[in-house]
Write an enzyme that holds these catalytic residues in place. Structure first.
Site, PDB file in Angstrom:
ATOM      1  N   ARG A  55      -0.556  -8.755  13.452  1.00 20.56           N
ATOM      2  CA  ARG A  55      -0.988  -7.552  12.371  1.00 20.56           C
ATOM      3  C   ARG A  55      -1.772  -8.454  11.300  1.00 20.56           C
ATOM      4  O   ARG A  55      -2.881  -7.933  11.109  1.00 20.56           O
ATOM      5  CB  ARG A  55       0.223  -6.827  11.862  1.00 20.56           C
TER       6      ARG A  55
ATOM      7  N   ARG B  72      -9.883   0.802   8.452  1.00 19.72           N
ATOM      8  CA  ARG B  72      -9.335  -0.556   8.647  1.00 19.72           C
ATOM      9  C   ARG B  72     -10.369  -1.237   9.551  1.00 19.72           C
ATOM     10  O   ARG B  72     -10.133  -2.575   9.864  1.00 19.72           O
ATOM     11  CB  ARG B  72      -8.239  -0.375   9.482  1.00 19.72           C
TER      12      ARG B  72
ATOM     13  N   ARG C 222      12.010  -5.522   5.336  1.00 22.07           N
ATOM     14  CA  ARG C 222      11.737  -3.995   5.705  1.00 22.07           C
ATOM     15  C   ARG C 222      12.374  -3.866   7.073  1.00 22.07           C
ATOM     16  O   ARG C 222      13.041  -2.835   7.401  1.00 22.07           O
ATOM     17  CB  ARG C 222      10.449  -3.452   5.362  1.00 22.07           C
TER      18      ARG C 222
ATOM     19  N   LYS D  71       0.767  -1.334  -0.016  1.00 23.77           N
ATOM     20  CA  LYS D  71      -0.028  -0.076  -0.035  1.00 23.77           C
ATOM     21  C   LYS D  71       0.857   1.208  -0.077  1.00 23.77           C
ATOM     22  O   LYS D  71       0.579   2.068  -0.984  1.00 23.77           O
ATOM     23  CB  LYS D  71      -0.825   0.024   1.179  1.00 23.77           C
TER      24      LYS D  71
ATOM     25  N   ARG E 139      11.536   0.130  12.081  1.00 24.29           N
ATOM     26  CA  ARG E 139      10.096   0.228  12.563  1.00 24.29           C
ATOM     27  C   ARG E 139      10.054  -1.155  13.522  1.00 24.29           C
ATOM     28  O   ARG E 139      10.342  -2.285  13.125  1.00 24.29           O
ATOM     29  CB  ARG E 139       9.229   0.031  11.239  1.00 24.29           C
TER      30      ARG E 139
HETATM   31  P1  B4P Z   1       4.255  -1.682   2.012  1.00 26.29           P
HETATM   32  O1  B4P Z   1       3.519  -3.134   1.769  1.00 26.29           O
HETATM   33  O2  B4P Z   1       4.191  -0.627   1.133  1.00 26.29           O
HETATM   34  O3  B4P Z   1       3.667  -1.716   3.476  1.00 26.29           O
HETATM   35  P2  B4P Z   1       2.050  -1.381   3.947  1.00 26.29           P
HETATM   36  O4  B4P Z   1       1.116  -2.250   3.115  1.00 26.29           O
HETATM   37  O5  B4P Z   1       1.882   0.112   3.477  1.00 26.29           O
HETATM   38  O6  B4P Z   1       2.287  -1.805   5.346  1.00 26.29           O
HETATM   39  P3  B4P Z   1       1.517  -1.518   6.791  1.00 26.29           P
HETATM   40  O7  B4P Z   1       0.119  -2.232   6.925  1.00 26.29           O
HETATM   41  O8  B4P Z   1       2.380  -2.301   7.555  1.00 26.29           O
HETATM   42  O9  B4P Z   1       1.655  -0.146   7.222  1.00 26.29           O
HETATM   43  P4  B4P Z   1       0.616   0.918   7.843  1.00 26.29           P
HETATM   44  O10 B4P Z   1       1.512   1.968   8.021  1.00 26.29           O
HETATM   45  O11 B4P Z   1      -0.708   1.073   7.342  1.00 26.29           O
HETATM   46  O12 B4P Z   1       5.845  -2.329   2.322  1.00 26.29           O
HETATM   47  C1  B4P Z   1       6.270  -3.561   2.841  1.00 26.29           C
HETATM   48  C2  B4P Z   1       7.329  -3.964   2.384  1.00 26.29           C
HETATM   49  O13 B4P Z   1       7.235  -4.681   1.242  1.00 26.29           O
HETATM   50  C3  B4P Z   1       8.479  -2.695   2.204  1.00 26.29           C
HETATM   51  O14 B4P Z   1       9.710  -2.895   2.311  1.00 26.29           O
HETATM   52  C4  B4P Z   1       8.536  -2.618   0.400  1.00 26.29           C
HETATM   53  O15 B4P Z   1       9.546  -2.082  -0.071  1.00 26.29           O
HETATM   54  C5  B4P Z   1       8.216  -4.016  -0.038  1.00 26.29           C
HETATM   55  N1  B4P Z   1       7.254  -4.342  -1.252  1.00 26.29           N
HETATM   56  C6  B4P Z   1       6.313  -3.478  -1.536  1.00 26.29           C
HETATM   57  N2  B4P Z   1       6.219  -3.747  -2.849  1.00 26.29           N
HETATM   58  C7  B4P Z   1       6.709  -4.923  -3.129  1.00 26.29           C
HETATM   59  C8  B4P Z   1       6.945  -5.878  -4.148  1.00 26.29           C
HETATM   60  N3  B4P Z   1       6.005  -5.704  -5.397  1.00 26.29           N
HETATM   61  N4  B4P Z   1       7.762  -6.727  -4.239  1.00 26.29           N
HETATM   62  C9  B4P Z   1       8.593  -6.988  -3.126  1.00 26.29           C
HETATM   63  N5  B4P Z   1       8.504  -6.240  -2.140  1.00 26.29           N
HETATM   64  C10 B4P Z   1       7.812  -5.190  -1.980  1.00 26.29           C
HETATM   65  O16 B4P Z   1       0.285   0.028   9.459  1.00 26.29           O
HETATM   66  C11 B4P Z   1       1.129   0.105  10.587  1.00 26.29           C
HETATM   67  C12 B4P Z   1       0.271   0.038  11.880  1.00 26.29           C
HETATM   68  O17 B4P Z   1      -0.311   1.299  12.065  1.00 26.29           O
HETATM   69  C13 B4P Z   1      -0.741  -1.010  12.141  1.00 26.29           C
HETATM   70  O18 B4P Z   1      -0.172  -2.433  12.340  1.00 26.29           O
HETATM   71  C14 B4P Z   1      -1.863  -0.451  13.103  1.00 26.29           C
HETATM   72  O19 B4P Z   1      -1.329  -0.683  14.347  1.00 26.29           O
HETATM   73  C15 B4P Z   1      -1.459   1.078  12.980  1.00 26.29           C
HETATM   74  N6  B4P Z   1      -2.599   1.672  11.871  1.00 26.29           N
HETATM   75  C16 B4P Z   1      -2.517   2.361  10.949  1.00 26.29           C
HETATM   76  N7  B4P Z   1      -3.596   2.483  10.167  1.00 26.29           N
HETATM   77  C17 B4P Z   1      -4.727   2.119  11.277  1.00 26.29           C
HETATM   78  C18 B4P Z   1      -6.142   2.313  11.075  1.00 26.29           C
HETATM   79  N8  B4P Z   1      -6.570   2.874  10.116  1.00 26.29           N
HETATM   80  N9  B4P Z   1      -6.742   2.142  12.274  1.00 26.29           N
HETATM   81  C19 B4P Z   1      -6.049   1.319  13.323  1.00 26.29           C
HETATM   82  N10 B4P Z   1      -4.546   1.570  13.422  1.00 26.29           N
HETATM   83  C20 B4P Z   1      -4.006   1.600  12.196  1.00 26.29           C
END
Ligand code: B4P
Length: 191
Positions: A146, A89, A128, A14, A134
């Site tokens: 998670r 979420r 990551r 994302k 993180r």
């Molecule tokens: P991404 O895949 O980009 O990470 P994300 O989905 O944004 O992650 P996440 O769910 O952890 O984050 P959020 O901040 O929303 O990246 C992952 C890795 O994969 C990276 O290293 C990237 O380089 C790699 N990658 C991506 N695409 C790739 C590909 N095609 N091939 C290989 N590698 C690839 O949430 C974090 C925390 O915040 C949650 O656990 C929760 O506690 C809180 N939170 C956030 N929003 C909330 C909400 N709305 N309600 C309640 N809690 C919330």
């Protein structure tokens, strides 16, 4: 106003795809994860509360993230549209977002849902964690928590938007550019 939700489990890409999509479509990026991490780095009371929850792999309370999104919407009255990343979420967050957007007469155009296998999610997040600093990415137990939160509380959000025929499933495995092209194809059909 053109509003999109980028949806998927933790590590589904994302954040990665959001960066490319906002550049191409001129949307304002609203990531609740980024907003929470900014509160943590500024050591605000909200940030301190959020950190202990995020470090366990759990979701931060609905009222906290809904309040953050409401303020961010109000702070950007001239945006062409928003890309919501990591929000909503829970079903309660989805209902609150609909109400906020109703006031602006700017509904969600589509929810783009990235599909990635669990093994790949864990591999990506641990990788990551080697460099991101993180704390929620370094421990496999927390990563699995998670993913469990996602299945228990977040997956239902897709059902909510299915009722309005707004969910588009997109294969989230492959190179970053391949996935980006798949997303753009779907967005261009609706823009
Ligand atoms: P991404 O895949 O980009 O990470 P994300 O989905 O944004 O992650 P996440 O769910 O952890 O984050 P959020 O901040 O929303 O990246 C992952 C890795 O994969 C990276 O290293 C990237 O380089 C790699 N990658 C991506 N695409 C790739 C590909 N095609 N091939 C290989 N590698 C690839 O949430 C974090 C925390 O915040 C949650 O656990 C929760 O506690 C809180 N939170 C956030 N929003 C909330 C909400 N709305 N309600 C309640 N809690 C919330």
């Amino acid at each position: 106003m053109f509003n999109l939700i980028l949806f998927g489990p933790p590590g589904s890409g994302k954040g990665t795809q959001s960066e490319k999509l906002i550049a191409k479509y001129g949307l304002k990026h609203l990531s609740t994860g980024d907003l929470l991490r900014s509160e943590i780095s500024c050591q605000t009371p909200l940030g301190k509360e959020a950190k202990s929850i995020m470090d366990k792999g759990q979701l931060v309370p609905d009222e906290v993230v809904i309040g953050m999104i409401s303020s961010a919407l109000d702070a950007n009255p001239d945006a062409r549209g928003f890309l919501f990343d990591g929000f909503p979420r829970t079903a309660a967050q989805a209902e609150a977002l609909d109400k906020l957007l109703e006031l602006k007469e700017a509904p969600i155009a589509a929810m783009l849902a990235l599909e990635v296998s669990e093994d790949e999610l864990i591999k990506r997040l641990l990788k990551r964690g080697e460099t991101s600093g993180r704390s929620d990415d370094t421990n496999e137990v927390v990563i699995r928590a998670r993913i469990t939160e996602y299945h228990n509380k977040t997956a239902v959000v897709a059902d909510y938007y299915k009722k309005f025929d707004k969910v588009v499933m997109v294969k989230g495995e492959g190179t970053i550019d391949e996935i980006f092209n798949r997303l753009c194809t779907e967005i261009d059909k609706r823009a």
